[in-house]
Design a protein around this motif. Structure first.
Motif, PDB file in Angstrom:
ATOM      1  N   SER A 125      -3.708   2.055   7.830  1.00 13.77           N
ATOM      2  CA  SER A 125      -2.599   1.178   7.089  1.00 13.77           C
ATOM      3  C   SER A 125      -1.406   1.616   7.850  1.00 13.77           C
ATOM      4  O   SER A 125      -1.220   2.539   8.805  1.00 13.77           O
ATOM      5  CB  SER A 125      -2.426   2.032   5.698  1.00 13.77           C
ATOM      6  N   THR A 152      -5.848  -2.283   6.977  1.00 15.08           N
ATOM      7  CA  THR A 152      -6.355  -2.892   8.015  1.00 15.08           C
ATOM      8  C   THR A 152      -8.084  -2.424   7.937  1.00 15.08           C
ATOM      9  O   THR A 152      -8.656  -1.744   8.639  1.00 15.08           O
ATOM     10  CB  THR A 152      -6.085  -2.557   9.731  1.00 15.08           C
ATOM     11  N   THR A 162      -9.961   1.466  -0.438  1.00 14.28           N
ATOM     12  CA  THR A 162      -8.820   0.543   0.204  1.00 14.28           C
ATOM     13  C   THR A 162      -7.575   0.270  -0.953  1.00 14.28           C
ATOM     14  O   THR A 162      -6.642   0.294  -0.925  1.00 14.28           O
ATOM     15  CB  THR A 162      -9.393  -0.820   0.673  1.00 14.28           C
ATOM     16  N   THR A 178      -3.427  -7.193   3.438  1.00 13.10           N
ATOM     17  CA  THR A 178      -4.536  -6.954   4.570  1.00 13.10           C
ATOM     18  C   THR A 178      -4.834  -7.782   5.564  1.00 13.10           C
ATOM     19  O   THR A 178      -4.581  -8.917   5.554  1.00 13.10           O
ATOM     20  CB  THR A 178      -5.866  -6.722   3.620  1.00 13.10           C
TER      21      THR A 178
END
Length: 303
Positions: A125, A152, A162, A178
């Motif tokens: 991130s 990412t 995530t 993202t």
């Protein structure tokens, strides 16, 4: 569970309690997002001072046990992040998550992917927020409010991790998006790394005789040149390919501008300056609109 719920994170650890790490600690503490925030690192003296100042709740040395940590955020320079992620993955429980704040992503994600345990725990991130100041002494609890954080994840990244990382950044006031790690580096080369390089080069052109005559425009344009060289040198090197392309593109535009000035081409100069002014205003208007949209969403969610 709300979009910003961080109840799965009881103990947050931050490796590298500087401006970003300290600001994240203050943001989480002021919002009551986690039960405690631990500072991790080699410089115990600095960490103890941060604890005494109320930035963090406890200190953990670099090689100590992290078995009670739910999420660890690596805030070290980009050339150390991958090695730190692998190192800390050995000290954390398997269910813990690791993320980072690095301004480059491709090389970090590739290096982490070579280690199975670290790769299973890691979500890249990049909170696009910061200051020309350094150290936890300048940390701000609202540093991340209305800013963008890029996540990412790669093909092997666990979706629930995530989501956990995204919730953390949203809980401290950020918008999240993202993108592919290499796409991140290509875009940030122009929007973040190139401006810093230009600001540094502009300061380098200033002579001692000119310095007393600088105005607010010069100060505003070069503010980011005051950033920590220990942070920015690795960024330039890690993202060198994309940054060199961005510099080459900028140089072409600068050469066009130079040629127009040399030719006294008022028409070209007026068109270029007008277009630049309009595009800059559009960027500012977009930021205001996104901030207003976020405020509206938060007001609706609180009812």
């Amino acid at each position: 569970m709300t979009d910003s719920d961080t109840s799965s994170i009881k103990t947050l650890a931050i490796a590298g309690v500087g401006l970003l790490g300290g600001s994240l600690a203050l943001a989480c503490k002021s919002r009551g997002l986690v039960q405690r925030v631990l500072g991790v690192g080699r410089n115990v003296e600095r960490l103890v001072a941060a604890e005494a100042a109320g930035v963090i709740d406890g200190v953990v040395q670099q090689d100590s046990d992290l078995s009670e940590v739910d999420l660890l955020v690596v805030c070290t320079p980009v050339d150390r992040i991958a090695a730190d992620v692998v190192h800390f993955s050995r000290q954390l429980p398997a269910q813990a998550t690791i993320t980072d704040v690095g301004s480059t992503k491709g090389a970090i994600c590739r290096a982490v992917s070579d280690d199975a345990r670290a790769d299973a725990m890691f979500v890249g991130s990049h909170p696009i927020a910061g200051s020309d100041k350094q150290g936890w002494e300048h940390a701000q609890a609202d540093l991340f409010v209305d800013r963008l954080c890029l996540l990412t994840p790669t093909a092997g990244t666990d979706a629930s991790r995530t989501q956990q990382v995204a919730r953390l950044w949203r809980a401290v006031g950020m918008r999240t998006r993202t993108c592919d790690p290499d796409e991140h580096d290509d875009r940030l080369a122009t929007t973040s790394h190139l401006p810093h390089a230009i600001a540094a080069a502009l300061v380098a052109t200033l002579t001692d005789a000119q310095a007393p005559l600088i105005g607010k425009g010069f100060l505003d344009t070069t503010r980011i040149a005051g950033g920590d060289a220990a942070i920015w040198t690795p960024i330039f090197i890690e993202n060198s390919a994309a940054l060199l392309e961005a510099i080459d593109s900028f140089r072409l535009h600068l050469e066009d501008l130079r040629e127009a000035i040399d030719d006294r081409d008022a028409k070209f100069l007026t068109e270029l300056l007008t277009d630049a002014a309009e595009r800059r205003r559009a960027i500012g208007q977009r930021d205001v609109a996104e901030s207003a949209e976020r405020s509206s969403d938060e007001a609706g969610g609180s009812r």
